[in-house]
Scaffold this active site. Structure first.
Site, PDB file in Angstrom:
ATOM      1  N   LYS A  97      22.516 -17.158 -33.313  1.00 17.12           N
ATOM      2  CA  LYS A  97      23.470 -16.062 -33.111  1.00 17.12           C
ATOM      3  C   LYS A  97      23.604 -15.206 -34.375  1.00 17.12           C
ATOM      4  O   LYS A  97      23.205 -15.620 -35.469  1.00 17.12           O
ATOM      5  CB  LYS A  97      24.824 -16.653 -32.692  1.00 17.12           C
ATOM      6  CG  LYS A  97      24.775 -17.324 -31.303  1.00 17.12           C
ATOM      7  CD  LYS A  97      26.146 -17.840 -30.884  1.00 17.12           C
ATOM      8  CE  LYS A  97      26.079 -18.536 -29.522  1.00 17.12           C
ATOM      9  NZ  LYS A  97      27.386 -19.082 -29.106  1.00 17.12           N
ATOM     10  N   TYR A 135      24.853 -14.374 -20.378  1.00 24.15           N
ATOM     11  CA  TYR A 135      25.997 -15.286 -20.279  1.00 24.15           C
ATOM     12  C   TYR A 135      26.727 -15.179 -18.944  1.00 24.15           C
ATOM     13  O   TYR A 135      27.911 -15.529 -18.865  1.00 24.15           O
ATOM     14  CB  TYR A 135      26.982 -15.018 -21.423  1.00 24.15           C
ATOM     15  CG  TYR A 135      26.608 -15.712 -22.720  1.00 24.15           C
ATOM     16  CD1 TYR A 135      26.510 -17.110 -22.780  1.00 24.15           C
ATOM     17  CD2 TYR A 135      26.371 -14.988 -23.880  1.00 24.15           C
ATOM     18  CE1 TYR A 135      26.184 -17.755 -23.962  1.00 24.15           C
ATOM     19  CE2 TYR A 135      26.053 -15.633 -25.077  1.00 24.15           C
ATOM     20  CZ  TYR A 135      25.956 -17.018 -25.104  1.00 24.15           C
ATOM     21  OH  TYR A 135      25.644 -17.655 -26.278  1.00 24.15           O
ATOM     22  N   PHE A 143      37.135 -16.061 -22.645  1.00 22.53           N
ATOM     23  CA  PHE A 143      36.449 -15.663 -23.891  1.00 22.53           C
ATOM     24  C   PHE A 143      35.200 -14.812 -23.653  1.00 22.53           C
ATOM     25  O   PHE A 143      34.500 -14.455 -24.594  1.00 22.53           O
ATOM     26  CB  PHE A 143      36.096 -16.904 -24.726  1.00 22.53           C
ATOM     27  CG  PHE A 143      35.255 -17.930 -23.989  1.00 22.53           C
ATOM     28  CD1 PHE A 143      33.880 -17.765 -23.854  1.00 22.53           C
ATOM     29  CD2 PHE A 143      35.848 -19.057 -23.431  1.00 22.53           C
ATOM     30  CE1 PHE A 143      33.110 -18.690 -23.188  1.00 22.53           C
ATOM     31  CE2 PHE A 143      35.074 -20.004 -22.753  1.00 22.53           C
ATOM     32  CZ  PHE A 143      33.696 -19.821 -22.629  1.00 22.53           C
ATOM     33  N   ARG A 171      20.805 -29.431 -28.516  1.00 21.47           N
ATOM     34  CA  ARG A 171      22.265 -29.329 -28.370  1.00 21.47           C
ATOM     35  C   ARG A 171      22.973 -30.308 -29.313  1.00 21.47           C
ATOM     36  O   ARG A 171      24.025 -29.995 -29.871  1.00 21.47           O
ATOM     37  CB  ARG A 171      22.688 -29.562 -26.913  1.00 21.47           C
ATOM     38  CG  ARG A 171      22.394 -28.340 -26.034  1.00 21.47           C
ATOM     39  CD  ARG A 171      22.831 -28.549 -24.604  1.00 21.47           C
ATOM     40  NE  ARG A 171      24.277 -28.653 -24.444  1.00 21.47           N
ATOM     41  CZ  ARG A 171      25.107 -27.615 -24.388  1.00 21.47           C
ATOM     42  NH1 ARG A 171      24.624 -26.394 -24.488  1.00 21.47           N
ATOM     43  NH2 ARG A 171      26.402 -27.799 -24.217  1.00 21.47           N
ATOM     44  N   ARG A 191      26.528 -26.566 -36.470  1.00 24.08           N
ATOM     45  CA  ARG A 191      27.797 -25.849 -36.354  1.00 24.08           C
ATOM     46  C   ARG A 191      28.785 -26.316 -37.426  1.00 24.08           C
ATOM     47  O   ARG A 191      29.564 -25.522 -37.956  1.00 24.08           O
ATOM     48  CB  ARG A 191      28.367 -26.006 -34.945  1.00 24.08           C
ATOM     49  CG  ARG A 191      27.663 -25.072 -33.953  1.00 24.08           C
ATOM     50  CD  ARG A 191      27.869 -25.470 -32.517  1.00 24.08           C
ATOM     51  NE  ARG A 191      27.382 -24.443 -31.596  1.00 24.08           N
ATOM     52  CZ  ARG A 191      27.267 -24.627 -30.285  1.00 24.08           C
ATOM     53  NH1 ARG A 191      27.601 -25.774 -29.733  1.00 24.08           N
ATOM     54  NH2 ARG A 191      26.817 -23.656 -29.521  1.00 24.08           N
ATOM     55  N   ASN A 201      29.474 -19.582 -33.825  1.00 22.58           N
ATOM     56  CA  ASN A 201      29.137 -21.003 -33.871  1.00 22.58           C
ATOM     57  C   ASN A 201      27.638 -21.255 -33.918  1.00 22.58           C
ATOM     58  O   ASN A 201      27.125 -22.176 -33.305  1.00 22.58           O
ATOM     59  CB  ASN A 201      29.815 -21.745 -32.714  1.00 22.58           C
ATOM     60  CG  ASN A 201      29.244 -21.325 -31.371  1.00 22.58           C
ATOM     61  OD1 ASN A 201      28.475 -20.376 -31.292  1.00 22.58           O
ATOM     62  ND2 ASN A 201      29.610 -22.045 -30.326  1.00 22.58           N
ATOM     63  N   HIS A 204      22.957 -21.115 -29.645  1.00 22.98           N
ATOM     64  CA  HIS A 204      23.081 -21.473 -28.242  1.00 22.98           C
ATOM     65  C   HIS A 204      21.934 -22.413 -27.918  1.00 22.98           C
ATOM     66  O   HIS A 204      20.832 -22.253 -28.427  1.00 22.98           O
ATOM     67  CB  HIS A 204      22.977 -20.207 -27.381  1.00 22.98           C
ATOM     68  CG  HIS A 204      22.778 -20.508 -25.921  1.00 22.98           C
ATOM     69  ND1 HIS A 204      23.833 -20.695 -25.062  1.00 22.98           N
ATOM     70  CD2 HIS A 204      21.643 -20.690 -25.190  1.00 22.98           C
ATOM     71  CE1 HIS A 204      23.364 -20.964 -23.847  1.00 22.98           C
ATOM     72  NE2 HIS A 204      22.044 -20.956 -23.900  1.00 22.98           N
ATOM     73  N   GLU A 215      16.481 -19.257 -19.116  1.00 23.85           N
ATOM     74  CA  GLU A 215      16.806 -18.576 -20.362  1.00 23.85           C
ATOM     75  C   GLU A 215      15.560 -18.231 -21.178  1.00 23.85           C
ATOM     76  O   GLU A 215      15.516 -17.206 -21.856  1.00 23.85           O
ATOM     77  CB  GLU A 215      17.776 -19.442 -21.177  1.00 23.85           C
ATOM     78  CG  GLU A 215      19.133 -19.556 -20.482  1.00 23.85           C
ATOM     79  CD  GLU A 215      20.098 -20.519 -21.162  1.00 23.85           C
ATOM     80  OE1 GLU A 215      21.249 -20.615 -20.692  1.00 23.85           O
ATOM     81  OE2 GLU A 215      19.702 -21.177 -22.154  1.00 23.85           O
TER      82      GLU A 215
HETATM   83  P1  ADP Z   1      27.749 -24.269 -25.653  1.00 22.29           P
HETATM   84  O1  ADP Z   1      27.362 -23.086 -26.478  1.00 22.29           O
HETATM   85  O2  ADP Z   1      27.941 -25.489 -26.517  1.00 22.29           O
HETATM   86  O3  ADP Z   1      26.857 -24.502 -24.477  1.00 22.29           O
HETATM   87  P2  ADP Z   1      29.657 -23.289 -23.671  1.00 22.29           P
HETATM   88  O4  ADP Z   1      28.523 -23.113 -22.731  1.00 22.29           O
HETATM   89  O5  ADP Z   1      30.863 -24.035 -23.179  1.00 22.29           O
HETATM   90  O6  ADP Z   1      29.209 -23.969 -25.049  1.00 22.29           O
HETATM   91  O7  ADP Z   1      30.175 -21.851 -24.129  1.00 22.29           O
HETATM   92  C1  ADP Z   1      29.252 -20.824 -24.455  1.00 22.29           C
HETATM   93  C2  ADP Z   1      29.737 -20.112 -25.695  1.00 22.29           C
HETATM   94  O8  ADP Z   1      30.973 -19.470 -25.445  1.00 22.29           O
HETATM   95  C3  ADP Z   1      30.003 -21.025 -26.898  1.00 22.29           C
HETATM   96  O9  ADP Z   1      28.846 -21.285 -27.664  1.00 22.29           O
HETATM   97  C4  ADP Z   1      31.009 -20.224 -27.669  1.00 22.29           C
HETATM   98  O10 ADP Z   1      30.352 -19.241 -28.468  1.00 22.29           O
HETATM   99  C5  ADP Z   1      31.806 -19.521 -26.597  1.00 22.29           C
HETATM  100  N1  ADP Z   1      33.031 -20.287 -26.270  1.00 22.29           N
HETATM  101  C6  ADP Z   1      33.111 -21.377 -25.487  1.00 22.29           C
HETATM  102  N2  ADP Z   1      34.393 -21.807 -25.384  1.00 22.29           N
HETATM  103  C7  ADP Z   1      35.142 -20.964 -26.115  1.00 22.29           C
HETATM  104  C8  ADP Z   1      36.530 -20.841 -26.398  1.00 22.29           C
HETATM  105  N3  ADP Z   1      37.429 -21.692 -25.907  1.00 22.29           N
HETATM  106  N4  ADP Z   1      36.919 -19.842 -27.182  1.00 22.29           N
HETATM  107  C9  ADP Z   1      36.035 -18.975 -27.676  1.00 22.29           C
HETATM  108  N5  ADP Z   1      34.713 -19.017 -27.436  1.00 22.29           N
HETATM  109  C10 ADP Z   1      34.269 -19.995 -26.678  1.00 22.29           C
HETATM  110 MG    MG Z   2      26.486 -23.454 -22.646  1.00 23.43          MG
END
Ligand code: ADP
Ligand code: MG
Length: 374
Positions: A97, A135, A143, A171, A191, A201, A204, A215
């Site tokens: 990112k 996304y 969010f 992951r 992270r 963070n 992805h 993807e």
């Molecule tokens: P991951 O990236 O670990 O697969 P998710 O698929 O749950 O996590 O979420 C996708 C992305 O959305 C996260 O990497 C993060 O950047 C953002 N995100 C997820 N949950 C939150 C939250 N509660 N507040 C802000 N951003 C969030």
């Molecule tokens: Mg995800």
């Protein structure tokens, strides 16, 4: 019975402009190889010891180098090989990112340290709507807008990462989505080390094989159309190529770290597999001038390389100085902190190519990011 692994491979023969097929056999006991010409039904290479091939490189989708021939492993040659070497191999999307694009070297080091390999990579900048498409599964989340805004706010680097259980491994390397949680629960994770919060963070990772396929198709489409475009800007720039030998020796992360630490801006980045005709064309100016011309061509097409656009005023000169003398031995004596001194082996395997003449910077960058990237 001695272990023997079998593959069907393809090699592009530049002289005949043909794809040739060989069976490749690998005997781990004495690390020897043998090749059989499929069309002519005869032995092409008698069983020979060859230390530059490693069992962990042998899986379908990867490319290996056998006596300077770049072989694409296209099928397992028998069920035994498929079961033994192929059963856990996965591909996943690793997306870096915008918050840590300057730390890509560190992230690559993490990836390589887990026995994963990077088979495709491209720096790109998503538009708001491309990021929203990517996304789409989070569309209804509170969010969503912040996430899409952030991911389209600057360059990202998309990579295809391959290896045993790549989906869950990557992951795991990332750690929990919220960087603060990551620091508590997985302090070694990317992270925890490089992340800021829940949005910024680091990266992805696809969360299933199906998501990975979808993807990867988004960033590296297999059909016509090129996916999100590269970020080359074609001005005040110089071209740097991390050579195939350095990539296969696992030096890519270290070299990128050195480049960033020296304050250079990487404004475009992409992996290429250069074929012989293109390598000859790219190095044309050295033909008849530099005695290593043929070896340089062979090195450049011996496996994937990573091409960078380095951006900034005076970059052609300052970046050349930073690469050091073409001969790493000389570099180690005279300029021990240069890239070639640190990572080069000899005049041909000297870790990086960089543009010689300032006026060629744009042309060399264009050759890769406009012509070869299609
Ligand atoms: P991951 O990236 O670990 O697969 P998710 O698929 O749950 O996590 O979420 C996708 C992305 O959305 C996260 O990497 C993060 O950047 C953002 N995100 C997820 N949950 C939150 C939250 N509660 N507040 C802000 N951003 C969030
Ligand atoms: Mg995800």
């Amino acid at each position: 019975m001695e272990d023997r692994f079998a593959f069907l491979t393809e090699w592009y023969d530049p002289t005949a402009a043909l794809l040739r097929r060989y069976q490749l056999f690998y005997y781990p006991k004495d690390s020897s190889v043998e090749m059989f010409d499929v069309k002519n039904q005869r032995i092409f290479l008698r069983r020979t010891k060859y230390d530059d091939i490693h069992q962990e490189d042998l899986f379908v989708g990867n490319r290996v180098n056998v006596f300077s021939r770049q072989l694409n492993l296209i099928e397992y040659g028998d069920q035994y090989t498929a079961n033994k070497l192929g059963s856990k191999k996965e591909r996943t999307l690793a997306l870096i990112k915008p918050d840590v694009v300057t730390k890509i070297g560190d992230v690559l080091e993490l990836i390589y340290s887990s026995n994963l390999i990077v088979t495709k990579a491209k720096m790109t900048k998503l538009t708001w709507s491309q990021a929203a498409d990517f996304y789409v599964e989070h569309q209804s989340k509170p969010f969503f807008n912040n996430l899409v805004q952030f991911v389209s706010s600057g360059p990202v680097v998309a990579m295809e990462v391959m290896g045993d259980e790549a989906v869950s491994l990557w992951r795991g390397l990332l750690g929990p989505a919220d960087s603060a949680v990551a620091r508590r629960e997985a302090p070694q994770s990317a992270r925890a080390q490089f992340g800021t919060d829940g949005i910024k963070n680091v990266g992805h990772g696809s969360d299933s094989l199906a998501a990975a396929a979808r993807e990867l198709e988004f960033f590296f489409p297999s059909t016509i159309g090129h996916g999100p475009s590269n970020t080359a800007i074609y001005s005040d720039c110089t071209c740097c190529i991390i050579k195939p030998h350095a990539m296969s020796e696992g030096l890519t992360g270290k070299i990128l770290n050195s480049i960033s630490a020296a304050g250079f801006e990487i404004s475009a980045l992409e992996m290429f597999s250069v074929d012989r005709a293109n390598a000859e064309e790219f190095y044309e100016v050295y033909k008849g001038v530099v005695s290593e011309y043929t070896s340089m061509v062979t090195e450049l097409c011996s496996g994937p390389c990573m091409v960078l656009e380095i951006h900034g005023t005076d970059t052609p000169q300052t970046f050349r100085d930073f690469c050091g003398p073409a001969d790493p031995e000389i570099a180690r004596h005279l300029r021990p902190t240069t890239l070639r001194a640190l990572y080069g082996k000899d005049r041909v395997k000297n870790a990086v190519h960089c543009t010689d003449l300032p006026e060629d910077g744009v042309l060399e960058v264009q050759y890769f990011f406009k012509i070869l990237d299609g």
